[in-house]
Scaffold this motif. Structure first.
Motif, PDB file in Angstrom:
ATOM      1  N   LEU A 249       8.215   7.778  41.829  1.00  0.00           N
ATOM      2  CA  LEU A 249       6.780   8.154  42.508  1.00  0.00           C
ATOM      3  C   LEU A 249       6.660   9.838  42.376  1.00  0.00           C
ATOM      4  O   LEU A 249       5.533  10.169  42.657  1.00  0.00           O
ATOM      5  CB  LEU A 249       6.796   7.897  43.884  1.00  0.00           C
ATOM      6  N   TYR A 251       8.828  12.111  43.131  1.00  0.00           N
ATOM      7  CA  TYR A 251       9.667  13.186  44.042  1.00  0.00           C
ATOM      8  C   TYR A 251      10.883  13.685  43.202  1.00  0.00           C
ATOM      9  O   TYR A 251      11.401  12.542  42.468  1.00  0.00           O
ATOM     10  CB  TYR A 251      10.133  12.665  45.315  1.00  0.00           C
TER      11      TYR A 251
ATOM     12  N   VAL B 123       9.428  -2.375  46.817  1.00  0.00           N
ATOM     13  CA  VAL B 123       8.858  -1.626  47.782  1.00  0.00           C
ATOM     14  C   VAL B 123      10.039  -1.153  48.955  1.00  0.00           C
ATOM     15  O   VAL B 123      11.127  -1.327  48.845  1.00  0.00           O
ATOM     16  CB  VAL B 123       8.022  -2.253  48.696  1.00  0.00           C
ATOM     17  N   PHE B 124       9.717  -0.012  49.913  1.00  0.00           N
ATOM     18  CA  PHE B 124      10.644   0.361  50.561  1.00  0.00           C
ATOM     19  C   PHE B 124      10.724  -0.354  51.711  1.00  0.00           C
ATOM     20  O   PHE B 124       9.783  -0.234  52.808  1.00  0.00           O
ATOM     21  CB  PHE B 124      10.310   1.758  50.794  1.00  0.00           C
ATOM     22  N   HIS B 127      10.306   1.009  55.500  1.00  0.00           N
ATOM     23  CA  HIS B 127       9.185   1.376  56.025  1.00  0.00           C
ATOM     24  C   HIS B 127       8.115   0.574  56.271  1.00  0.00           C
ATOM     25  O   HIS B 127       8.248  -0.677  55.653  1.00  0.00           O
ATOM     26  CB  HIS B 127       8.770   2.635  54.735  1.00  0.00           C
ATOM     27  N   GLU B 134       1.801   5.965  52.056  1.00  0.00           N
ATOM     28  CA  GLU B 134       1.981   7.471  52.165  1.00  0.00           C
ATOM     29  C   GLU B 134       2.720   7.978  51.320  1.00  0.00           C
ATOM     30  O   GLU B 134       2.405   8.986  50.647  1.00  0.00           O
ATOM     31  CB  GLU B 134       2.047   7.626  53.713  1.00  0.00           C
ATOM     32  N   LEU B 135       3.948   7.396  51.156  1.00  0.00           N
ATOM     33  CA  LEU B 135       4.926   8.132  50.189  1.00  0.00           C
ATOM     34  C   LEU B 135       4.469   8.003  48.700  1.00  0.00           C
ATOM     35  O   LEU B 135       4.643   8.991  48.010  1.00  0.00           O
ATOM     36  CB  LEU B 135       6.338   7.297  50.207  1.00  0.00           C
ATOM     37  N   ALA B 136       3.774   6.906  48.404  1.00  0.00           N
ATOM     38  CA  ALA B 136       3.318   7.096  47.117  1.00  0.00           C
ATOM     39  C   ALA B 136       2.176   7.759  46.649  1.00  0.00           C
ATOM     40  O   ALA B 136       1.626   8.067  45.437  1.00  0.00           O
ATOM     41  CB  ALA B 136       2.664   5.504  46.791  1.00  0.00           C
ATOM     42  N   MET B 137       1.248   8.345  47.709  1.00  0.00           N
ATOM     43  CA  MET B 137      -0.002   8.850  47.666  1.00  0.00           C
ATOM     44  C   MET B 137       0.360  10.275  46.748  1.00  0.00           C
ATOM     45  O   MET B 137       1.257  10.945  46.690  1.00  0.00           O
ATOM     46  CB  MET B 137      -0.392   9.360  48.888  1.00  0.00           C
ATOM     47  N   SER B 139       0.197  13.805  45.959  1.00  0.00           N
ATOM     48  CA  SER B 139       0.361  14.917  46.785  1.00  0.00           C
ATOM     49  C   SER B 139       1.445  16.201  46.263  1.00  0.00           C
ATOM     50  O   SER B 139       2.027  15.598  45.411  1.00  0.00           O
ATOM     51  CB  SER B 139       0.733  14.594  48.076  1.00  0.00           C
ATOM     52  N   LYS B 141       4.687  17.072  46.110  1.00  0.00           N
ATOM     53  CA  LYS B 141       5.915  16.191  46.370  1.00  0.00           C
ATOM     54  C   LYS B 141       7.348  17.218  46.292  1.00  0.00           C
ATOM     55  O   LYS B 141       8.323  16.759  46.421  1.00  0.00           O
ATOM     56  CB  LYS B 141       6.176  15.337  44.917  1.00  0.00           C
ATOM     57  N   THR B 146       6.568  18.596  51.605  1.00  0.00           N
ATOM     58  CA  THR B 146       6.910  17.442  52.208  1.00  0.00           C
ATOM     59  C   THR B 146       7.525  17.400  53.522  1.00  0.00           C
ATOM     60  O   THR B 146       6.915  16.855  54.183  1.00  0.00           O
ATOM     61  CB  THR B 146       7.870  16.659  51.250  1.00  0.00           C
ATOM     62  N   MET B 191       0.440   0.860  46.019  1.00  0.00           N
ATOM     63  CA  MET B 191       1.491   2.053  45.769  1.00  0.00           C
ATOM     64  C   MET B 191       1.109   2.746  44.542  1.00  0.00           C
ATOM     65  O   MET B 191       0.864   4.026  44.384  1.00  0.00           O
ATOM     66  CB  MET B 191       2.699   1.830  46.019  1.00  0.00           C
ATOM     67  N   GLN B 195      -1.559   6.762  43.462  1.00  0.00           N
ATOM     68  CA  GLN B 195      -1.296   7.629  42.620  1.00  0.00           C
ATOM     69  C   GLN B 195      -2.728   7.974  41.467  1.00  0.00           C
ATOM     70  O   GLN B 195      -2.448   8.647  40.588  1.00  0.00           O
ATOM     71  CB  GLN B 195      -0.020   7.353  41.871  1.00  0.00           C
TER      72      GLN B 195
END
Lengths: 362, 277
Positions: A249, A251, B123-124, B127, B134-137, B139, B141, B146, B191, B195
């Motif tokens: 992703l 990170y 997937v997580f 969560h 949200e994590l995949a968005m 942004s 990183k 974060t 997800m 992105q």
């Protein structure tokens, strides 16, 4: 209000905060203000004992952060606790001054005993509290940074990482046992007289130390709680559950691990520094591999990945340890082993899991 | 005195800076020629086995392309080359007119706008569905941003939109671990969408799905095409028929046939190698 929601989102953390806050105020009051004959009097011995448990609770929380949330089973957090403790111990040693057995104005007793004629370079500055306070955090963090950088960048994970953390704590223990290291060898640092001018023997100082420890634990809890309820906290749990996916992703998994590990080491260092003046001694046995494993047992018993569970686990297990080592001295290690097995098989989520189950059933 | 200095003149032109001081600006995706992906003359072999053999593939902007082929035809290796996981022995791979895929690392390619969905949904599980998105968005990183990030209204809307697209609006609060297999696949597609990819690679999306789930997936993928290009690798012929406009048949690492579904099904070569007739 919304900015503080990270505190209130965790329903079970609030009783803990209240209890800690109450203890911070009430225990010193009950010790100092209430006469000894009164039923509500808290003895100085009990207060210092629970003060020690609170430092363990802080250490357990540091371990929970990396184990419960990030999935790194560190079996070497005793190292960071011990280093913080040694930094505090060095300050306390320098405060003794001429009141030592040998009465040397600068050199601590053990150096005079070893016929050293001057202070080793790394002992300089420790006569000043601010310097010592910085070192209490800085030294554990630096070690964690170097160790973590090497371990995480080369993608050492799982049981291999646990093993090298054991090796780390073992090697530091062997090093600190040597007199030539300049940390008092196997006797460690002891015979402390006062802290910031307050005599460590007086009840007032002990009560103050208890209050400061409880206060630090509250602050540490709030900091950890903020961390785990932030987006970064969700990233941590995601790394624990599917590390590769997080990397995919975008990170930087290694950097996240490194900074959280360093933060956790800093917390452990502060816990160690609060532990030493309350116990009155720091020696290399703090680095023994068994100690670090015991921390993990506290967290497992309390319930990992909950923070308040780690605190509860540390308090309960250590209380049981004090009780059992008094009542049945030989039984403690068996009890500890049995506890770990029982918790692993029947209570995989620890005490915290038990409480949650009750709540859901109700 | 001046003469030797003149020899150094070109080292201090005041209208230029040194090359190494110029920040490297990654080229912007350029699809002015309609084609978004070029694979030309790609060959790759593992221990002498030619997984891909002189492969040529062009995918248009906004296209939904299906790639079929028997096991070992090189479908997964092709995906690995596009995403930078495997480097080919020869050939070229370009993303639009400007981005050379072969000179980029996996994260750089992901950053440039190529998203990949693996066969097995990951997937997580601990969560919620919302948190997964949200994590995949897309942004910042890095660690500190974060830590202090909070969702803006815009980002929330984007998550809500994505939830709607993949049909998980109702279960946004459920743990991802409690979703059905099909829902997990959709969540993972969601997800990927967070992105904002320009090209989506989807590996066997309907494996293990029920009939209804398959239909819903077909709808989802067709609705996604147009705004972005999608390459689907799939075994299930019914599914391919239901979504495909253009189908590419891979065989032994190169292209055997290309065209619409009817052409492919009537192609004697395809029938021979793929349908086993």
């Amino acid at each position: 209000m919304k900015r503080l929601s990270f505190i209130f989102d965790d329903k079970l953390g609030i009783p803990l905060l209240i209890a800690l806050g109450a203890a911070m105020i009430m225990v010193p009051v009950l010790n100092l203000m209430v006469p000894e004959t009164n039923f509500f009097h808290v003895s100085t011995f009990t207060m210092s004992l629970w003060g020690k448990y609170l430092t363990y609770a802080m250490l357990a929380m540091a371990v929970d952060l990396v184990w419960g949330y990030l999935g790194i089973l560190s079996l070497g957090h005793g190292v960071f606790f011990g280093l913080g403790g040694y930094a505090m111990g060095m300050y306390l040693m320098r405060q003794i001054g001429t009141r030592g057995e040998y009465g040397h104005p600068i050199l601590p007793d053990f150096m005079v005993f070893l016929n050293w004629d001057k202070l080793p370079w790394f002992w300089h500055g420790f006569d000043m509290f601010p310097f010592a306070a910085v070192m209490i955090v800085l030294v554990p963090c630096l070690l964690a940074l170097v160790f973590g950088w090497l371990a995480f960048k080369s993608r050492v994970t799982g049981v291999y990482l646990s093993i090298i953390t054991q090796a780390l704590t073992y090697s530091l223990m062997l090093a600190f046992f040597r007199n030539e290291m300049g940390f008092g060898g196997n006797n460690g640092l002891t015979d402390f007289k006062d802290l910031l001018g307050f005599s460590l023997l007086s009840d007032g100082t002990k009560a103050g130390l208890f209050a400061v420890t409880a206060g630090c634990l509250i602050l540490a809890y709030l900091a950890c709680r903020y961390l785990v309820s932030s987006k970064l906290g969700r990233v941590l749990a995601a790394i624990r559950d599917a590390e590769d996916r997080v990397r995919f992703l975008g990170y930087n998994v290694e950097t996240v691990k490194l900074w959280v590990f360093v933060f956790s080491a800093g917390l452990a260092g502060i816990a160690g520094a609060l532990y030493v003046p309350q116990v009155g001694i720091i020696n290399p046995s703090e680095f023994s591999p068994l100690n670090s494993i015991e921390i993990v047992v506290w967290v497992a018993v309390g319930g990992r990945g909950t923070l308040y569970g780690a605190v509860a686990g540390a308090l309960v297990v250590n209380w049981a340890k004090s009780y059992l080592t008094g009542a049945l001295p030989d039984a403690w290690l068996f009890a500890l082993g049995a506890l770990f097995i029982v918790v692993t098989i029947f209570l995989p989520k620890g005490i915290a899991g038990l409480i949650r189950l009750r709540k859901e059933a109700a | 005195m001046i003469q030797p200095l003149k020899a150094f003149r070109e080292f201090w032109p005041r209208d230029r800076v040194f090359d190494f001081l110029i920040p490297e600006i990654p080229p912007v995706l350029d699809t002015s020629h309609r084609v978004i992906l070029y694979l030309e003359g790609i060959s790759v072999s593992f221990d002498g086995f030619k997984a891909i053999n002189d492969l040529n593939l062009y995918v248009d902007k906004g296209e939904l392309r299906c790639i079929i082929g028997p096991n070992g035809a090189g479908k997964t290796t092709m995906m690995d080359i596009i995403t930078g996981k495997t480097k080919p022995d020869s050939g070229i791979a370009w993303f639009g007119q400007t981005i050379n895929l072969l000179s980029r690392t996996e994260p750089e390619i992901a950053e440039a706008g190529i998203g990949r969905k693996f066969q097995k949904p990951t997937v997580f599980e601990a969560h919620t569905v919302f948190e997964n998105l949200e994590l995949a968005m897309a942004s910042d990183k890095r660690v500190v941003p974060t830590l202090f990030s909070s969702l803006t209204g815009e980002q929330k809307d984007m998550i809500d939109q994505t939830l709607e697209i993949v049909g998980l609006s109702e279960s946004f609060k459920s743990r991802a671990g409690s979703l059905s297999h099909g829902q997990k696949q959709w969540l993972e597609i969601g997800m990927l969408l967070m992105q904002k990819p320009v090209l989506l690679l989807v590996d066997e999306p309907v494996a293990g799905m029920t009939r209804q789930e398959m239909e819903k997936t077909a709808e989802l993928l067709t609705s996604l095409a147009g705004n972005r290009s999608i390459i689907v690798v799939e075994h299930d012929m019914d599914f391919v028929r239901s979504i495909a406009r253009k189908v590419t048949v891979l065989h032994q690492g190169s292209i055997l046939a290309e065209g619409n579904m009817d052409d492919i099904q009537n192609n004697p070569k395809v029938r021979e190698v793929y349908l086993g007739e």
